[in-house]
Scaffold this motif. Structure first.
Motif, PDB file in Angstrom:
ATOM      1  N   PRO A   1       0.802  -1.224   0.000  1.00 32.46           N
ATOM      2  CA  PRO A   1       0.000   0.000   0.000  1.00 32.46           C
ATOM      3  C   PRO A   1       0.836   1.276   0.000  1.00 32.46           C
ATOM      4  O   PRO A   1       0.322   2.355  -0.312  1.00 32.46           O
ATOM      5  N   MET A   2       2.138   1.147   0.327  1.00 30.94           N
ATOM      6  CA  MET A   2       2.999   2.333   0.343  1.00 30.94           C
ATOM      7  C   MET A   2       3.576   2.655  -1.040  1.00 30.94           C
ATOM      8  O   MET A   2       4.154   3.711  -1.242  1.00 30.94           O
ATOM      9  N   VAL A   3       3.404   1.745  -2.006  1.00 29.11           N
ATOM     10  CA  VAL A   3       3.948   1.921  -3.347  1.00 29.11           C
ATOM     11  C   VAL A   3       2.846   2.470  -4.263  1.00 29.11           C
ATOM     12  O   VAL A   3       1.745   1.934  -4.299  1.00 29.11           O
TER      13      VAL A   3
ATOM     14  N   THR B   1      11.364  -1.019   0.221  1.00 25.55           N
ATOM     15  CA  THR B   1      10.214  -0.170   0.540  1.00 25.55           C
ATOM     16  C   THR B   1      10.059  -0.053   2.062  1.00 25.55           C
ATOM     17  O   THR B   1      10.778  -0.706   2.825  1.00 25.55           O
ATOM     18  N   ASP B   2       9.124   0.779   2.512  1.00 18.40           N
ATOM     19  CA  ASP B   2       8.926   1.030   3.941  1.00 18.40           C
ATOM     20  C   ASP B   2       8.819  -0.271   4.721  1.00 18.40           C
ATOM     21  O   ASP B   2       8.154  -1.218   4.285  1.00 18.40           O
ATOM     22  N   CYS B   3       9.456  -0.303   5.885  1.00 21.21           N
ATOM     23  CA  CYS B   3       9.459  -1.531   6.691  1.00 21.21           C
ATOM     24  C   CYS B   3       9.623  -1.159   8.160  1.00 21.21           C
ATOM     25  O   CYS B   3      10.641  -0.579   8.557  1.00 21.21           O
ATOM     26  N   PHE B   4       8.633  -1.476   8.980  1.00 18.98           N
ATOM     27  CA  PHE B   4       8.664  -1.143  10.398  1.00 18.98           C
ATOM     28  C   PHE B   4       9.818  -1.836  11.110  1.00 18.98           C
ATOM     29  O   PHE B   4      10.478  -1.244  11.980  1.00 18.98           O
ATOM     30  N   ILE B   5      10.101  -3.062  10.781  1.00 14.69           N
ATOM     31  CA  ILE B   5      11.181  -3.797  11.440  1.00 14.69           C
ATOM     32  C   ILE B   5      12.530  -3.154  11.133  1.00 14.69           C
ATOM     33  O   ILE B   5      13.374  -2.982  12.021  1.00 14.69           O
ATOM     34  N   ARG B   6      12.733  -2.770   9.874  1.00 16.67           N
ATOM     35  CA  ARG B   6      13.972  -2.060   9.533  1.00 16.67           C
ATOM     36  C   ARG B   6      14.048  -0.722  10.258  1.00 16.67           C
ATOM     37  O   ARG B   6      15.123  -0.305  10.717  1.00 16.67           O
ATOM     38  N   ASP B   7      12.900  -0.039  10.396  1.00 19.56           N
ATOM     39  CA  ASP B   7      12.884   1.237  11.118  1.00 19.56           C
ATOM     40  C   ASP B   7      13.311   1.059  12.571  1.00 19.56           C
ATOM     41  O   ASP B   7      14.040   1.898  13.119  1.00 19.56           O
ATOM     42  N   LEU B   8      12.846  -0.011  13.222  1.00 18.72           N
ATOM     43  CA  LEU B   8      13.276  -0.305  14.595  1.00 18.72           C
ATOM     44  C   LEU B   8      14.796  -0.431  14.669  1.00 18.72           C
ATOM     45  O   LEU B   8      15.451   0.149  15.544  1.00 18.72           O
TER      46      LEU B   8
ATOM     47  N   THR C   1     -10.659  -2.115   1.922  1.00 19.40           N
ATOM     48  CA  THR C   1     -11.241  -0.930   1.281  1.00 19.40           C
ATOM     49  C   THR C   1     -10.167   0.010   0.729  1.00 19.40           C
ATOM     50  O   THR C   1     -10.495   1.095   0.252  1.00 19.40           O
ATOM     51  N   ASP C   2      -8.887  -0.365   0.815  1.00 22.76           N
ATOM     52  CA  ASP C   2      -7.843   0.476   0.219  1.00 22.76           C
ATOM     53  C   ASP C   2      -7.514  -0.035  -1.185  1.00 22.76           C
ATOM     54  O   ASP C   2      -7.826  -1.178  -1.539  1.00 22.76           O
ATOM     55  N   ILE C   3      -6.894   0.813  -1.984  1.00 20.92           N
ATOM     56  CA  ILE C   3      -6.651   0.489  -3.390  1.00 20.92           C
ATOM     57  C   ILE C   3      -5.781  -0.755  -3.542  1.00 20.92           C
ATOM     58  O   ILE C   3      -6.068  -1.631  -4.366  1.00 20.92           O
ATOM     59  N   TYR C   4      -4.713  -0.842  -2.753  1.00 20.26           N
ATOM     60  CA  TYR C   4      -3.818  -1.999  -2.875  1.00 20.26           C
ATOM     61  C   TYR C   4      -4.557  -3.289  -2.545  1.00 20.26           C
ATOM     62  O   TYR C   4      -4.520  -4.262  -3.321  1.00 20.26           O
ATOM     63  N   GLY C   5      -5.222  -3.322  -1.387  1.00 20.88           N
ATOM     64  CA  GLY C   5      -5.922  -4.536  -0.979  1.00 20.88           C
ATOM     65  C   GLY C   5      -7.000  -4.946  -1.964  1.00 20.88           C
ATOM     66  O   GLY C   5      -7.163  -6.129  -2.288  1.00 20.88           O
TER      67      GLY C   5
END
Length: 305
Positions: A76-78, A176-183, A136-140
Motif C-alpha cells: 500500500p505504500m507503493v 520499501t517502507d518496513c517497520f522492522i527495519r525502522d526499529l 477498502t484500500d486500493i492496494y488490498g
C-alpha cells in the motif's frame, strides 16, 4: 524437471525465490520490467506485465510449465497516489500473464496475494482463508480483483491456479517502507521511534526466508485442492510488544508513543491461521521475530546484544 518462470525478478520476493530455486537445480526464466541481477544460470528477459504481447511471447518462446507470479505493485505504500497504476499492474498485468500462461499450456500458476485482502474484520478471531475479504484500500482491493480473475481461470477455464496470502514481509534486501527495519535503524542512530498505542493495532510479519520456503513448498505439492492459502510468521503483536522484544536485542532502542491511526496498516483482524498451508504442503515458519530481528540487524551491521 520443471521450467519455471518467475516474475518480479528484481523485487525482494522474486529475487529470493530465484536464489532458492537455483540452489535446488531448477530450470528458470526470470522477468521484470527493469534489469535484475539474477543468479548464474538463470535466463533473464525484461518484460512489462502490462504488455500483453510481451507476456504471451515470453511464455510461448520458453515452453514454461510453471509460473510463480511475484511481480506487482508490492504494498500500500507503493504508488499510493496512483490507483490507476496499481490496478493496471496488479489486475491487468495478472490477467495478461494468466492468459499467456493458459495459451502456452502452463500446468501450474502461483500468484502472491496479501493478507491486506482481509481489511477490517468484525472480530479478532483467527483469520482463515474463508474470512470475508473486506479491504477498502486500493492496494488490498487490487489483490482481491487479482484473486477473482485467477479463481475464474481455475474454475471456468481449467488452469490450475493458487494464491498465497502473505503477511507483511521483512528481511534483507527490502527497499520499501518496513517497520522492522525502522526499529533497527532507529536503534543504530540512537533516535526514538514512534509507536502506535495498543488498541487493535496489531502487526503480522513474516521473514523473507519463510516466504520463500512457503512458495517452494507449495509449488512442489502433489496437488492443489484449494485456491487460497495463508502464509504468515505466526506472531500477532502490537508495535509496543514488537519494540519490547526488539529492545532485548537492540541495546540503544528508544520509543515514543503516538495516537493510534484510524486504519491499521495490517488490517484490524485476528491472528493469521495458516493451518491449510501446513496440511497441504507442510508450511511452518522457522524464523520467529527475535531471530529475524537479530539476523536482519546483523545484515545491516547494527550492534545487537
Amino acid at each position: 524437471m520443471k521450467k519455471i518462470c518467475v516474475t518480479g525478478a528484481a523485487g525482494l520476493v522474486g529475487a529470493a525465490v530465484l536464489r532458492r530455486l537455483v540452489a535446488d537445480g531448477q530450470t528458470l526464466i526470470a522477468t521484470d520490467m527493469r534489469e535484475a541481477n539474477v543468479p548464474h544460470g538463470v535466463r533473464f528477459e525484461a518484460a512489462d506485465l502490462t504488455n500483453k504481447a510481451a507476456m504471451a511471447a515470453l511464455l510461448r518462446s520458453h515452453a514454461v510449465d510453471t509460473v510463480i507470479h511475484c511481480g506487482a505493485i508490492s504494498g500500500p505504500m507503493v504508488a499510493a497516489d496512483d490507483p490507476h497504476l496499481v490496478a493496471e499492474v496488479n489486475v491487468g498485468g495478472t490477467l495478461n500473464l494468466a492468459e499467456a500462461a493458459r495459451k502456452a499450456g502452463v500446468t501450474r500458476f502461483l500468484a502472491l496475494s496479501s493478507t491486506s485482502v482481509y481489511g477490517v474484520q468484525a472480530t479478532l478471531n483467527p483469520v482463515t482463508e474463508d474470512t470475508p475479504l473486506n479491504s477498502t484500500d486500493i492496494y488490498g482491493t487490487s489483490k482481491i480483483a487479482m484473486e477473482a480473475i485467477l479463481r475464474a481461470y481455475r474454475c471456468d477455464l481449467g488452469m490450475p491456479t493458487i494464491v498465497l496470502r502473505i503477511a507483511s514481509v521483512y528481511g534483507p534486501r527490502r527497499t520499501t517502507d518496513c517497520f522492522i527495519r525502522d526499529l533497527i535503524q532507529s536503534a543504530a542512530a540512537g533516535t526514538a521511534i514512534s509507536l502506535f498505542d495498543e488498541g487493535g493495532f496489531r502487526r503480522q510479519f513474516i521473514h523473507i526466508d519463510d516466504v520463500t520456503r512457503g512458495i517452494v513448498q507449495s509449488i512442489s505439492a502433489a496437488c492443489w485442492n484449494d485456491f487460497a492459502y495463508n502464509i504468515g510468521g505466526g506472531e500477532w503483536l502490537t508495535e509496543r510488544e514488537l519494540a519490547a522484544l526488539a529492545a532485548r536485542i537492540l541495546p540503544r532502542l528508544q520509543v515514543a508513543a503516538v495516537p493510534a491511526p484510524t486504519r491499521c496498516i495490517d488490517g484490524y483482524m485476528g491472528p493469521l491461521d495458516f493451518s491449510r498451508a501446513s496440511a497441504a504442503f507442510g508450511y511452518a515458519p522457522l524464523t520467529d521475530m527475535s531471530r529475524g530481528i537479530a539476523s536482519y540487524a546483523a545484515h545491516l551491521a547494527v550492534e545487537v546484544h
